[in-house]
Enzyme design. Structure first.
Site, PDB file in Angstrom:
ATOM      1  N   PRO A   2       0.980  -1.145  -0.333  1.00  0.00           N
ATOM      2  CA  PRO A   2      -0.145   0.100   0.042  1.00  0.00           C
ATOM      3  C   PRO A   2       0.402   1.458  -0.223  1.00  0.00           C
ATOM      4  O   PRO A   2       1.717   1.311   0.717  1.00  0.00           O
ATOM      5  CB  PRO A   2      -0.780   0.347   1.611  1.00  0.00           C
ATOM      6  CG  PRO A   2      -0.237  -0.850   2.383  1.00  0.00           C
ATOM      7  CD  PRO A   2       0.759  -1.684   1.162  1.00  0.00           C
ATOM      8  N   GLU A   3       0.156   2.320  -0.857  1.00  0.00           N
ATOM      9  CA  GLU A   3       0.915   3.253  -0.872  1.00  0.00           C
ATOM     10  C   GLU A   3       0.559   4.780  -0.134  1.00  0.00           C
ATOM     11  O   GLU A   3      -0.897   3.864   1.074  1.00  0.00           O
ATOM     12  CB  GLU A   3       1.772   4.154  -2.103  1.00  0.00           C
ATOM     13  CG  GLU A   3       1.695   2.791  -3.554  1.00  0.00           C
ATOM     14  CD  GLU A   3       2.175   3.658  -4.185  1.00  0.00           C
ATOM     15  OE1 GLU A   3       2.217   4.584  -5.369  1.00  0.00           O
ATOM     16  OE2 GLU A   3       2.248   2.390  -5.089  1.00  0.00           O
ATOM     17  N   ARG A 110       3.928 -12.311   2.253  1.00  0.00           N
ATOM     18  CA  ARG A 110       5.392 -12.203   2.772  1.00  0.00           C
ATOM     19  C   ARG A 110       5.970 -11.826   3.820  1.00  0.00           C
ATOM     20  O   ARG A 110       6.741 -11.546   4.137  1.00  0.00           O
ATOM     21  CB  ARG A 110       5.954 -11.537   1.663  1.00  0.00           C
ATOM     22  CG  ARG A 110       5.493 -11.974  -0.236  1.00  0.00           C
ATOM     23  CD  ARG A 110       5.756 -11.007  -1.207  1.00  0.00           C
ATOM     24  NE  ARG A 110       6.947 -10.427  -1.493  1.00  0.00           N
ATOM     25  CZ  ARG A 110       7.498  -9.806  -2.557  1.00  0.00           C
ATOM     26  NH1 ARG A 110       6.303  -9.110  -3.291  1.00  0.00           N
ATOM     27  NH2 ARG A 110       8.839  -9.631  -2.562  1.00  0.00           N
ATOM     28  N   ARG A 152      18.941  17.647  -7.079  1.00  0.00           N
ATOM     29  CA  ARG A 152      19.712  16.921  -7.634  1.00  0.00           C
ATOM     30  C   ARG A 152      19.325  16.327  -8.940  1.00  0.00           C
ATOM     31  O   ARG A 152      18.084  17.003  -9.854  1.00  0.00           O
ATOM     32  CB  ARG A 152      18.381  15.575  -6.983  1.00  0.00           C
ATOM     33  CG  ARG A 152      19.084  15.931  -5.058  1.00  0.00           C
ATOM     34  CD  ARG A 152      18.726  15.168  -4.015  1.00  0.00           C
ATOM     35  NE  ARG A 152      18.502  13.534  -4.543  1.00  0.00           N
ATOM     36  CZ  ARG A 152      18.275  12.610  -3.943  1.00  0.00           C
ATOM     37  NH1 ARG A 152      17.757  12.939  -2.553  1.00  0.00           N
ATOM     38  NH2 ARG A 152      18.411  11.292  -4.418  1.00  0.00           N
TER      39      ARG A 152
END
Length: 272
Positions: A2-3, A110, A152
């Site tokens: 999940p984000e 998992r 960056r």
DNA sequence: GATAATGTTCGATC
DNA sequence: AGATCGAACATTAT
């Protein structure tokens, strides 16, 4: 798995039910998902009352009345579910029996997810969360993204995934946000124009908000706090659509997949 | 059997 | 310091 939108969906499902409940028993079925020993978790949680349910990036935070907080990282396949019967019993890792007959289940196929205790003072919490930048939906997080982009050289997709810059964006929404912003994922961050940075800021806010409204994306494992799938999958424009036609009006392009940092990125070369 | 999966982290290397 | 790469964690589904 999940984000930010998925974790926020779970937070909203839990919030009406958890505050005020006392933890009666703690059952640990797989100790490897704990950052501490099962004995320490039981000692810290048993008898404590849940005060609040918060979120930072992809981390869910259960604040207790004991000046401790329980941080939950779901990582790839973690699920936090209210009530029995909603989780595959094979994947149950931790069960909290709460007052009033309610159960909070941590299931994780998992078992890559982690449960971690930390002091709930702002200081202790921010130390535990110190590896994360500001939340991607806060104004501060959006500002941090633009500031990092200016200095960056890393590809912009990689910057979006960097949780130490801003917290909450994962592999699905990184591709979706860049598509909406019409920015190629491999562009060096410091090469983005002012107009592109503005589109990026808007797209980040809009995509994450729309995904929360749809209660998240269920690509394979995600379930909301009540065990249902999220509905944002129907609104995905590029993720998982390699070889399919671009959905942007008037665009005849085909979605391609490339690999960045060992992870799939999807985009339409004709849109960017 | 090989491959990939919504994530994080650590070590090596340039 | 910044960046990249590979591996590790663990398990299922295709």
């Amino acid at each position: 798995m999940p984000e930010l939108p998925e974790v926020e969906t779970i937070r909203r499902d839990l919030l009406p039910h958890l505050p005020g409940r006392r933890v009666e028993t703690v059952r640990v079925l797989r100790a490897s998902v704990l950052e501490c020993s099962p004995r320490r978790l039981r000692a810290a949680l048993t008898g404590a009352v849940i005060r609040d349910v918060r979120r930072h990036g992809k981390v869910l935070i259960l604040d207790l009345d004991s000046s401790l907080s329980l941080l939950v990282h779901l990582r790839m396949t973690g699920q936090l579910l209210l009530g029995a019967g909603v989780a595959d019993p094979r994947f149950l890792r931790v069960v909290l029996q709460l007052s009033g007959g309610l159960r909070l289940l941590y299931a994780d196929c998992r078992a890559l997810g982690r449960l971690e205790l930390c002091g709930s003072s702002d200081l202790a919490c921010s130390r535990a969360l110190g590896r994360f930048g500001p939340d991607a939906l806060d104004e501060e997080g959006l500002a941090a993204l633009l500031a990092a982009a200016r200095r960056r050289r890393t590809p912009i997709k990689c910057l979006l995934l960097d949780q130490s810059v801003l917290a909450g964006i994962g592999n699905i929404y990184a591709s979706e946000i860049l598509h909406v912003a019409r920015i190629a994922p491999d562009r060096p961050a410091d090469a983005l124009t002012r107009a592109e940075l503005n589109r990026l800021r808007r797209a980040t806010r809009n995509v994450l908000s729309a995904a929360i409204e749809a209660r998240g994306t269920t690509f394979s494992d995600f379930r909301t706090g009540t065990g249902e799938p999220g509905r944002y999958g129907a609104q995905l424009r590029v993720y998982g659509r390699e070889g399919e036609r671009c959905l942007r009006r008037g665009c005849r392009g085909t979605i391609v997949r490339l690999v960045q940092q060992q992870r799939s990125t999807f985009f339409c070369p004709d849109c960017v």
